[in-house]
Every structure is written in structure tokens, then in C-alpha cells.
Design a protein around this motif. Sequence first.
Motif, PDB file in Angstrom:
ATOM      1  N   ALA A 266       0.817  -1.223   0.000  1.00 47.13           N
ATOM      2  CA  ALA A 266       0.000   0.000   0.000  1.00 47.13           C
ATOM      3  C   ALA A 266       0.848   1.269   0.000  1.00 47.13           C
ATOM      4  O   ALA A 266       0.376   2.327  -0.430  1.00 47.13           O
ATOM      5  CB  ALA A 266      -0.927  -0.007   1.213  1.00 47.13           C
ATOM      6  N   VAL A 267       2.080   1.177   0.487  1.00 45.66           N
ATOM      7  CA  VAL A 267       2.873   2.399   0.677  1.00 45.66           C
ATOM      8  C   VAL A 267       4.145   2.435  -0.163  1.00 45.66           C
ATOM      9  O   VAL A 267       4.799   3.481  -0.249  1.00 45.66           O
ATOM     10  CB  VAL A 267       3.267   2.572   2.162  1.00 45.66           C
ATOM     11  N   ARG A 268       4.480   1.345  -0.810  1.00 43.19           N
ATOM     12  CA  ARG A 268       5.811   1.261  -1.430  1.00 43.19           C
ATOM     13  C   ARG A 268       6.052   2.336  -2.486  1.00 43.19           C
ATOM     14  O   ARG A 268       7.122   2.961  -2.511  1.00 43.19           O
ATOM     15  CB  ARG A 268       6.089  -0.131  -1.997  1.00 43.19           C
ATOM     16  N   ASP A 269       5.063   2.589  -3.356  1.00 40.77           N
ATOM     17  CA  ASP A 269       5.270   3.574  -4.421  1.00 40.77           C
ATOM     18  C   ASP A 269       5.486   4.968  -3.841  1.00 40.77           C
ATOM     19  O   ASP A 269       6.347   5.720  -4.313  1.00 40.77           O
ATOM     20  CB  ASP A 269       4.076   3.574  -5.384  1.00 40.77           C
ATOM     21  N   ASP A 270       4.710   5.302  -2.811  1.00 42.77           N
ATOM     22  CA  ASP A 270       4.869   6.621  -2.182  1.00 42.77           C
ATOM     23  C   ASP A 270       6.210   6.730  -1.455  1.00 42.77           C
ATOM     24  O   ASP A 270       6.852   7.783  -1.465  1.00 42.77           O
ATOM     25  CB  ASP A 270       3.723   6.874  -1.189  1.00 42.77           C
ATOM     26  N   ILE A 271       6.620   5.634  -0.820  1.00 38.55           N
ATOM     27  CA  ILE A 271       7.932   5.652  -0.142  1.00 38.55           C
ATOM     28  C   ILE A 271       9.043   5.853  -1.164  1.00 38.55           C
ATOM     29  O   ILE A 271       9.930   6.697  -0.985  1.00 38.55           O
ATOM     30  CB  ILE A 271       8.166   4.336   0.641  1.00 38.55           C
ATOM     31  N   ILE A 272       8.987   5.089  -2.241  1.00 40.32           N
ATOM     32  CA  ILE A 272      10.039   5.175  -3.261  1.00 40.32           C
ATOM     33  C   ILE A 272      10.104   6.594  -3.828  1.00 40.32           C
ATOM     34  O   ILE A 272      11.185   7.182  -3.981  1.00 40.32           O
ATOM     35  CB  ILE A 272       9.795   4.141  -4.381  1.00 40.32           C
ATOM     36  N   ALA A 273       8.934   7.174  -4.119  1.00 37.70           N
ATOM     37  CA  ALA A 273       8.904   8.525  -4.689  1.00 37.70           C
ATOM     38  C   ALA A 273       9.480   9.542  -3.710  1.00 37.70           C
ATOM     39  O   ALA A 273      10.287  10.401  -4.079  1.00 37.70           O
ATOM     40  CB  ALA A 273       7.468   8.899  -5.069  1.00 37.70           C
TER      41      ALA A 273
END
Length: 359
Positions: A266-273
Motif C-alpha cells: 500500500a505504501v511502497r510507491d509513495d515511499i520510493i517517490a
Amino acid sequence: MYFGSVRFFKHLIATVIFLIIAGLLTTVIFLTVGNSDKLNEIERLNSEKNTLQALNDFSGGGIDDILQILDALGIDNKELVNTIYENDRDAFGDIVETERNGADSEPDNNGSSVNPPVPEPNTEPEPDLDKEQNPYAELFPHLYVNFQPPTVYMNDADYIYLTFDDGPSRYTVDILRYLDKHDIKATFFVIPDDTENGRNFLNTMLNSGHEIGVHTMTHIYEQIYASVEAFLDDFNRAFNLIYEQTGYRPYLYRFPGGSKNDYNEAVRDDIIAEMARRGFVYYDWNVDSRDAMDANWTQMYNSVLNDIANQPRSVVLFHDRPGGYNTVTVIEDIIKALLASPRGYTFSAITPETRPIQF
Ligand SMILES: [Zn+2]
């Protein structure tokens, strides 16, 4: 009349000759088998004597001596190795202290004794964050690095990047020793240990030419992947400890469990960005030693060499975590096999020019 006839004597002589030959053959066979049993017994006794001699000769020279003996005896050595380490906690501190004393200067907190492979702590102003659009912009304003990914990555065919997660621990002592012995630089994705020994390890790694990346402070999946804020909070603590201790601002990181795992969907894309916006770059791996899956010596040795042979270049996942895996028992044998390979591998720490492996 048969008895007394010429034919009778011919048969008698033939029978006697046959009996003599048969007797001789039986004796020869008996002696050969007997001797072969004796030879086997002598060989076995010699082998036992050599083992006992080796054990007798062993006088605390190092874990690899013990491992060679255990290997010779065909004993699965993980439990014994762990016991040895458990009984030898003090050695953990002693070795760090020795290395530290042997350095040119005492480690300090401004980084002057460290030679990181990327620019020193930056003195430029913080990035101009768009606080309106970015909900994370006000969090941890000092958590950033001035790292720009290169537009062109280096050609690193046949390169091997050994990486070690979850350390430092007392196992790190041996891993660093093996790496130094074969003049190999590696990358450590650390869980910084806020003790004197743990902190000194960070300096030792950098001073030995290895690279440090951030792994995590807690390694608790449910906690760090609860939200982007939670991830940043955990990361910030680890980053700050490394920076305070070494003066080095690590630009590399590795997600606990890899960038794609069951906890961070749920959070990986936001963390990576958000991490990319702050200048950090993450590396997964394309060769897994499976040490964290409790693979034994043979499984690790075979699978690592096999998988590396099938990759154009390899980022290899190992662990030097405090709980201990079989890693320390097999790493040097893997290194030796790779160095001897006709493919002519190059070992390197991850550099800014290393194209990331990302799931
Ligand atoms: Zn980990």
C-alpha cells in the motif's frame, strides 16, 4: 584295472596339482582381502590421527580453522559455530578495539578520517520543497542527500556486488576479515547498533573501503510499512546514527524484505517517490544466498555460484545479522570459487555508477 594303472597315476598327479593350485589361490585371496581390510583400518586410524592432530594444533587461530576441521569431519557446523560465538562475546569487542587502535587516527564525528566514495556531507541549502503539494515535505527536513543518479551507468558486465544486510554483529568481524584477505570491497546495508562496538563498526567498514547503505533501525515490518511517515521516521533514526558516527551521509538504502514484499504494497510507491525526491536510491538483489532461509553450506555454495553464473552481473544478498546464519561458514569458499572462475569476475562495492537492481 584302474587302480595302479598309468591312467590312475595320471589322474592322481592331476588331482594333486589341482589341489596345490587351489590351495595357493585360496591363500593369495585370503591374504589380499585380509590386507585390504588392514589397509582400510590403517587409513581410518591415520585420518583420525590427523583430525586429532588438527584439533590439538588448534589454538584459537580463528573460526576458519574450526570450520575446516568440522568440514573434514562432515559435521553440519552451524550450531557449533553459533555456540562458539555465544561463548566468545568478548572477542567481538576485542577485535573492534584492535582495528580501531591500528587505524591512523581515532575515528571522529566530523568525518575527516573517512573517505566515502561519494561527496562529503553537503553544505548546500536544503532542496526547495513544495510544501503545498508534498504532504511529507515538512517531515525530517535534514533527511536528504545530494545524489543525482547518473544519466549513463557504467558497463559492469561480470561484476559481482556482495551485499550484507542486518549487521553489524559479531559475525561481521569474520566477514570483514575474509573480504580484506581477498581484497574485496562490499556493501553493508546496516541496522546501526547504538553501542560503542556497533558504532565503531561503521567507521571500520568505511575506512576499509566498503560502502554503507541504510537498511532500517527496527526491521519490524508492521511498524515501518504502516505509513510513509513511519518509514521515514525509522529510516531517519538509522541515517542520523550513521551520519553522527562517521560524518558520512549514505545515499543507498535497501528495503527490509526487499522493495516488494507482503507488508508494503500500500505504501511502497509513495515511499520510493519520497525517498527519490530526497536523493536516496534503493537496491534489491538478483542473487539470493538464501542464508536467511536457513540454507546449509552446500545449498548456499551451489545456489550462489549457479545463480551468479546465470547473471550478466550480480548483486548478491547475504546477511551478517546478530542471530547468525550459515553465511560466515561458506562466504570465503564462495569467494575463492568465484576468484578462480575463468569468467574473470570483478568484485566491487556499489558505486554511484552501478545501475540499480530493483524488483
Ligand atoms: Zn533485513
